[in-house]
Scaffold this active site. Structure first.
Site, PDB file in Angstrom:
ATOM      1  N   GLY A  12      -7.773  18.119 -44.717  1.00  0.00           N
ATOM      2  CA  GLY A  12      -8.405  16.892 -44.244  1.00  0.00           C
ATOM      3  C   GLY A  12      -8.848  17.007 -42.794  1.00  0.00           C
ATOM      4  N   ARG A  99       6.175   3.907 -40.065  1.00  0.00           N
ATOM      5  CA  ARG A  99       6.092   3.463 -38.674  1.00  0.00           C
ATOM      6  C   ARG A  99       7.026   2.322 -38.325  1.00  0.00           C
ATOM      7  NH1 ARG A  99      -0.464   3.504 -38.419  1.00  0.00           N
ATOM      8  NH2 ARG A  99      -0.743   5.769 -38.301  1.00  0.00           N
ATOM      9  N   CYS A 129      -4.071   5.167 -34.458  1.00  0.00           N
ATOM     10  CA  CYS A 129      -4.942   5.744 -33.431  1.00  0.00           C
ATOM     11  C   CYS A 129      -5.337   4.733 -32.360  1.00  0.00           C
ATOM     12  CB  CYS A 129      -6.188   6.347 -34.073  1.00  0.00           C
ATOM     13  SG  CYS A 129      -7.004   5.260 -35.268  1.00  0.00           S
ATOM     14  N   GLN A 156     -14.280   0.998 -33.595  1.00  0.00           N
ATOM     15  CA  GLN A 156     -13.651   2.186 -34.151  1.00  0.00           C
ATOM     16  C   GLN A 156     -14.618   3.042 -34.961  1.00  0.00           C
ATOM     17  OE1 GLN A 156      -9.572  -0.312 -34.701  1.00  0.00           O
ATOM     18  NE2 GLN A 156      -9.632   1.625 -35.818  1.00  0.00           N
ATOM     19  N   LYS A 213      -1.152  -3.788 -37.356  1.00  0.00           N
ATOM     20  CA  LYS A 213      -0.546  -2.557 -36.860  1.00  0.00           C
ATOM     21  C   LYS A 213      -0.532  -2.529 -35.333  1.00  0.00           C
ATOM     22  CE  LYS A 213      -2.223   0.311 -40.700  1.00  0.00           C
ATOM     23  NZ  LYS A 213      -3.244   1.344 -41.046  1.00  0.00           N
ATOM     24  N   HIS A 241     -12.908   6.306 -30.667  1.00  0.00           N
ATOM     25  CA  HIS A 241     -12.665   4.865 -30.670  1.00  0.00           C
ATOM     26  C   HIS A 241     -12.839   4.300 -29.258  1.00  0.00           C
ATOM     27  CE1 HIS A 241     -11.463   5.173 -34.706  1.00  0.00           C
ATOM     28  NE2 HIS A 241     -10.164   4.940 -34.621  1.00  0.00           N
TER      29      HIS A 241
END
Length: 340
Positions: A12, A99, A129, A156, A213, A241
């Site tokens: 990836g 997380r 991120c 983003q 998040k 971003h």
């Protein structure tokens, strides 16, 4: 002697960037393996001047491996990260799955490296991120003035949705010049020449999961008393971003001290020239490790307010680099035992 390193999700966009970052930063690797799903088995990926053949994650034995850098998607990490951890391999996971689990450290090395000392399950989580770059910029200011509230709007890049997201932006952009109707698969609406105020699914309170998040991760990493509201927007940028941040502090803000703190902060480059072009845009941060801060100014609408613009390469600092830096910090703190 180096470490035995497994890179999971190696085919990836983030996995390839992890391999590239490990090689560039000369992480002490004694042996490295690239792992992915069965359909990717046998494909080749690069690690420095070496070529690695991808092995099957589903049949891999993590016994004897020191560290696993995971970026295969949440469902895959949920299954295989505990298997690797139980085998004694320290997992640094890029997905969102672990997380918010209380016994899993959520770490940005420039912000809360001591959290690594509280690792209990051999699993460490890499933050989102957009959270990472915001907190790298806010930490030196928080140390000076004590952060109270953050309002952030993100811009983003499509790389946050992986290679398929980047391909969709490319195809739609190219198609627009020959009047092909846009094919919409990865995003909720056309992304080419557009902005989409939705990243991830909607939650009951009207926020998206991406916005949630940023809120909960900031509280876990920096301070649970900080109030955060985010509006996260996907924009037609391939990589990098951007964020417009308005921060309110407990103590009076001194703009000169704020500039000095940002100039001296690890992971931050301040470029704030009050003239045309005296700021950093996402296209300029691609391939760079730093979080760039620009447009720093006092916010006169609230007591003790500062506003700024920050940009960062979301595949590097937002994912791969932060994960590698976690591993480097563990080495420096003597928290990464070797099995060899």
């Amino acid at each position: 002697m180096g470490y035995r390193v497994a890179v999971v999700g190696a085919t990836g966009a983030v996995g390839r960037e992890i391999l590239k970052t490990l090689a560039e930063r000369e992480f002490p690797v004694d042996e490295i393996v690239a792992l992915a799903s069965p359909r990717s088995t046998g494909r080749e990926v690069s690690f420095g001047d070496k070529t690695l053949k991808v092995q099957n994650l589903e049949t891999f034995d993590f016994t004897g491996w020191d560290v696993g850098l995971f970026s295969p998607g949440g469902a895959v990490s949920a299954k295989y990260a505990p298997i690797a951890a139980k085998a004694g391999c320290v997992v640094i996971d890029n997905t969102s799955h672990f997380r918010m689990e209380p016994d899993v450290p959520l770490v940005v090395p420039e912000v809360n490296p001591d959290a690594l000392k509280r690792m209990k399950r051999n699993i460490i989580a890499n933050p989102n991120c957009s959270t990472i770059q915001m907190l790298v910029a806010l930490k030196p200011l928080h140390d000076l003035f004590t952060l109270k509230r953050v309002v952030v709007s993100t811009y983003q890049a499509v790389a946050g949705a992986g290679k398929d997201g980047m391909d969709e932006l490319f195809a739609q952009t190219r198609g627009s010049f020959v009047n092909d109707p846009p094919k919409i698969e990865q995003f909720q609406k056309q992304i080419a020449f557009n902005c989409i105020p939705q990243i991830d699914r909607f939650m009951d309170d009207g926020a998206t999961k991406e916005e949630w998040k940023m809120t909960v991760e900031t509280k876990k990493i920096l301070d649970p008393d900080i109030a955060v509201i985010a509006t996260c927007v996907r924009v037609p940028v391939f990589i990098g971003h951007s964020e417009a941040v308005v921060a309110e502090f407990e103590e009076p803000v001194d703009i000169k001290r704020a500039r000095e703190a940002l100039r001296e902060a690890d992971g931050v480059i301040l470029r704030d020239e009050r003239e045309d072009g005296g700021y950093v845009t996402p296209i300029e941060c691609v391939g760079e490790d730093a979080t760039y801060v620009s447009r720093l100014r006092v916010d006169p609408t609230v007591p003790n307010g500062l506003a700024f613009w920050c940009v960062s390469d979301n595949l590097r600092k937002g994912a791969a680099l932060n994960a590698v830096q976690i591993a480097e910090t563990m080495v420096a703190l003597d928290l990464l035992p070797k099995h060899g």
